[in-house]
Design a protein around this motif. Structure first.
Motif, PDB file in Angstrom:
ATOM      1  N   THR A 159      -3.966   0.778  11.642  1.00 46.41           N
ATOM      2  CA  THR A 159      -3.649   1.211  10.515  1.00 46.41           C
ATOM      3  C   THR A 159      -3.168   2.741  10.495  1.00 46.41           C
ATOM      4  O   THR A 159      -1.939   2.949  10.285  1.00 46.41           O
ATOM      5  N   THR A 160      -3.917   3.278  11.184  1.00 49.16           N
ATOM      6  CA  THR A 160      -3.960   4.822  11.591  1.00 49.16           C
ATOM      7  C   THR A 160      -2.471   5.085  12.317  1.00 49.16           C
ATOM      8  O   THR A 160      -1.616   5.910  12.215  1.00 49.16           O
ATOM      9  N   CYS A 163       0.741   4.273  10.871  1.00 42.88           N
ATOM     10  CA  CYS A 163       1.396   5.582   9.990  1.00 42.88           C
ATOM     11  C   CYS A 163       1.822   6.968  10.952  1.00 42.88           C
ATOM     12  O   CYS A 163       2.691   7.589  10.538  1.00 42.88           O
ATOM     13  N   THR A 245       1.284   9.260   1.345  1.00 43.73           N
ATOM     14  CA  THR A 245       0.879   8.292   2.134  1.00 43.73           C
ATOM     15  C   THR A 245      -0.461   7.969   1.746  1.00 43.73           C
ATOM     16  O   THR A 245      -1.038   8.348   1.166  1.00 43.73           O
ATOM     17  N   ASN A 247      -3.291   5.348   3.484  1.00 43.95           N
ATOM     18  CA  ASN A 247      -3.889   4.370   4.324  1.00 43.95           C
ATOM     19  C   ASN A 247      -5.291   3.756   4.027  1.00 43.95           C
ATOM     20  O   ASN A 247      -6.160   4.458   4.328  1.00 43.95           O
ATOM     21  N   SER A 273      -0.269   1.759   4.154  1.00 45.36           N
ATOM     22  CA  SER A 273      -0.900   1.001   5.216  1.00 45.36           C
ATOM     23  C   SER A 273      -2.342   0.829   4.972  1.00 45.36           C
ATOM     24  O   SER A 273      -2.789   0.811   3.627  1.00 45.36           O
ATOM     25  N   ALA A 305       1.817  -1.910   7.524  1.00 48.06           N
ATOM     26  CA  ALA A 305       2.229  -0.636   7.093  1.00 48.06           C
ATOM     27  C   ALA A 305       3.598  -0.637   6.446  1.00 48.06           C
ATOM     28  O   ALA A 305       4.622  -1.113   7.276  1.00 48.06           O
TER      29      ALA A 305
END
Length: 316
Positions: A159-160, A163, A245, A247, A273, A305
């Protein structure tokens, strides 16, 4: 010194949230016991697993981490329980959320974990460097210094990483960015190093805020990035952001849509995300119901994402 093996029973979607908390409490890493993976191995006919029974409950996973048995352990366990209860109050899908711990033989788990965490290049320019390794940027690379033992979010998780790759394409010089649910602060730091003019990182968890603030200081971007407690509510009355953003998880992303319109500038982008694959349709539906459209999406492992914009911006 002995170490406490701390186990938390949760769900697939809650595993990252629990892992986040454990890392912020000082764990050098987490491991996840996922029965659905065993079933997948059995179905694939891998001989190592042919004698194991299929798991009936594949929705429950166990997250484990190691904390030192020192003067802080009792407080850490109490903090863990309190923060899990806090997640429950926000309706986060953490399942049982039960905590248990046992003690294991003396071993330097933190040093052992360092053997598996190394400098990693993510995307074309972004390099994430653990603090104990040396690395010199090449060309137009930007280096983000993070200690995985201090906070969750080193870029290793899908997920990170997704992004960070999107940020390379989205961030423009001078852009105003809001990072909702900032965790370690890695996305906020990346945005600032990619040229954003002002970044506000925010998290409802004060421990995450403290960790992010330290990482922001360590990366020398305090002139661009500030950190606040809470989520988008702290931005009321402030200028709208060209990029927001988040996440986090699908349920919180869905709730953010009700606040997004007044916080996202015309023509702005919402990068969402932390969306597990079986919740993609739910997020797409919520976007449409609130006047937004999912323009693009990347998927890695079981996560997605999304690049989201106002539908009216696309028409005009």
């Amino acid at each position: 010194m002995r170490w406490a093996q701390v186990s938390v029973v949760t769900t697939h979607e809650g595993a990252d949230l629990i892992g986040n908390i454990l890392m912020e409490l000082g764990a050098a890493g987490t491991e996840i016991d996922d029965p659905s993976l065993v079933n997948a191995y059995i179905d694939a006919g891998l001989w190592d697993y042919t004698d194991l029974p299929r798991a009936e409950d594949t929705e429950t996973v166990t997250v484990r981490a190691y904390l030192p048995e020192d003067a802080r352990l009792e407080e850490s366990l109490l903090t863990l329980a309190a923060r899990i209860e806090g997640l429950r109050l926000t309706d986060a899908p953490i399942g049982a959320g039960t905590v248990s711990h046992t003690f294991v033989a003396d071993e330097d788990w933190a040093e052992t974990w360092k053997a598996y965490i190394h400098t990693e290049k993510i995307g074309r320019r972004i390099v994430v460097r653990p603090t104990w390794e040396e690395y010199t940027a090449q060309g137009d690379e930007i280096v983000i210094d993070l200690d995985p033992g201090a906070a969750f979010g080193t870029g290793a998780h899908a997920t990170t990483a997704m992004c960070l790759r999107w940020l390379e394409h989205i961030v423009c010089p001078g852009m105003r960015v809001y990072d909702v649910g900032c965790g370690s602060g890695i996305l906020a730091i990346a945005a600032s190093k990619l040229g954003a003019g002002e970044v506000i990182a925010m998290d409802y968890d004060p421990v995450a805020v403290a960790v992010a603030e330290e990482n922001i200081r360590q990366n020398g971007v305090t002139n661009v990035v500030t950190c606040q407690s809470d989520l988008l509510a702290v931005c009321e009355g402030l200028a709208q952001a060209e990029l927001i953003t988040a996440n986090i998880i699908a349920d919180i992303i869905i709730r953010l849509f009700s606040q997004l319109d007044r916080n996202l500038a015309p023509g702005g982008v919402f990068l969402a995300s932390g969306i597990i694959s079986d919740r993609i349709a739910d997020v797409e539906r919520a976007a449409q119901e609130n006047g937004f459209t999912v323009l693009d999406m990347t998927c890695e492992k079981e996560w997605a994402a999304m690049i989201i914009r106002r539908t009216s911006d696309m028409i005009s």
